[in-house]
Design an enzyme around this catalytic site. Structure first.
Site, mmCIF file in Angstrom:
data_model
loop_
_atom_site.group_PDB
_atom_site.id
_atom_site.type_symbol
_atom_site.label_atom_id
_atom_site.label_comp_id
_atom_site.label_asym_id
_atom_site.label_seq_id
_atom_site.Cartn_x
_atom_site.Cartn_y
_atom_site.Cartn_z
ATOM 1 N N HIS A 125 39.794 82.338 94.302
ATOM 2 C CA HIS A 125 39.836 81.133 95.060
ATOM 3 C C HIS A 125 39.112 81.059 96.417
ATOM 4 O O HIS A 125 39.051 80.184 96.885
ATOM 5 C CB HIS A 125 41.358 80.995 95.293
ATOM 6 N N ASP A 162 41.247 84.417 84.380
ATOM 7 C CA ASP A 162 42.339 84.046 85.168
ATOM 8 C C ASP A 162 42.957 82.541 84.927
ATOM 9 O O ASP A 162 42.087 81.935 84.517
ATOM 10 C CB ASP A 162 42.102 84.269 86.901
HETATM 11 ZN ZN LIG Z 1 45.667 83.017 88.841
#
Ligand SMILES: [Zn+2]
Length: 346
Positions: A125, A162
């Site tokens: 992220h 993910d």
């Molecule tokens: Zn994640």
């Protein structure tokens, strides 16, 4: 055959905020399982190095580096409501990124054939200018940039399974046609990005591949996404090395997301990725740990990926198969992704 490498360092346990789901217990669970199962003894340890500000600066701004370093002074601080910086977090983050860099060099130098990096904090992220979503620096993206900028590679692929969209990795390479970024993720979901129409920009149009999947997808849906879309696009791109952002939060046991993948599903996805790496780039594949918040699911699923690198069959796990419920319809989204990327349907 060169050994399978792994990266781990006790410093990764010192990034800690009591009560936070992204906890040192995650790595402890994986390491204990690898030790008890005898898998660890079959792996070659790669010594992680500390990434330098120049290494981190391959992708991240000087301001972000200074902010993370500064936030750890004193008692630590929060960079957003999800993302903490504890007193040792900056050092841990440098060694996490450095672990990916060391593994990449070890693979490119032929010291190991492939590697799994058991690092934290996670990275996918983290954008060039912002730490977010439990992530400080983008470990896997930095390794890909290192391979391109310093090791002379011309094309690399990053596959991200993910359960969350890797918005940071997408941002790093959205206009870089040397990197194919392929993400499967629950959608709509945190962080909000990852629609199939996000495909890259300029000369890099087509090198970002988003497979946004509805909640409730299990092994069948994931294997269709990988088999029908991800694999043909990776083959078409012909990367010289494969990186994997390996989050295990799409497991049905995970407390943060609503997917129904099981450990065998991770084994099958990892087998497909290994077959791609074997066909395209002499098996050169480097995994970096991202999310995954159920400790048993995390430990067994990470081990399942490592077993594919070792050429081992699937080891039955105590969690078992995902719930036997009909999965959501993904025909429409897969057709849209295929159309957006010029893949023939059928
Ligand atoms: Zn994640």
């Amino acid at each position: 055959m060169p050994p399978v490498g792994y990266v781990y360092d006790p410093l990764y346990l010192e990034h800690e905020m009591p009560g936070h789901p992204e906890s040192p217990a995650r790595l402890r669970a994986i390491m204990s399982h690898l030790e008890e199962s005898g898998v660890l003894a079959r792996l070659a340890r790669i010594e992680p190095r500390d990434a330098t500000p120049e290494d981190i600066g391959l992708l991240h701004s000087r301001e972000l580096i200074a902010r993370v370093r500064g936030a750890g002074e004193g008692h630590g601080a929060w960079l957003d409501p999800d993302t903490y910086v504890a007193p040792r977090s900056y050092e841990a983050a440098l060694r996490a990124a450095g672990g990916l860099l060391a593994a990449t060099d070890a693979v490119l130098d032929g010291e190991v054939g492939s590697a799994f990096c058991l690092v934290r904090p996670p990275g996918h992220h983290a954008t060039p200018g912002q730490a977010m979503g439990f992530c400080l620096f983008n470990n896997v993206a930095l390794a890909a940039a290192h391979a391109l900028e310093r090791r002379g590679l011309e094309r690399v692929a990053i596959v991200d399974f993910d359960v969350h969209h890797g918005n940071g990795t997408q941002d790093c390479f959205y206009a870089d046609r040397r990197v194919l970024y392929v993400s499967t993720h629950q959608y709509p979901f945190y962080p909000g990005s990852g629609h199939w129409s996000e495909t890259g920009e300029g000369a890099a149009k087509g090198t970002t591949v988003n497979l946004p999947l509805p909640r409730g997808c299990g092994r069948d849906e994931y294997l269709r996404a990988y088999g029908e879309v991800a694999a043909p696009l990776v083959l078409r791109f012909r990367p010289q090395m494969l990186f994997v952002s390996a989050g295990f939060d799409a497991h049905f046991a995970d407390p943060l997301a609503q997917m129904l993948l099981d450990t065998r599903g991770y084994y099958e996805i990892a087998s497909l990725l290994k077959a791609l790496a074997d066909e395209l780039c002499e098996g050169k594949i480097v995994y970096g740990l991202e999310g995954g918040y159920d400790q048993a699911a995390l430990a067994w699923s990470a081990r399942a990926c490592i077993d594919t690198l070792l050429g081992e069959p699937f080891a039955e796990d105590p969690l078992g198969a995902g719930p036997a419920v009909p999965g959501p319809d993904i025909d429409t989204v897969l057709a849209a992704v295929k159309r957006a990327h010029g893949l023939d349907d059928g």
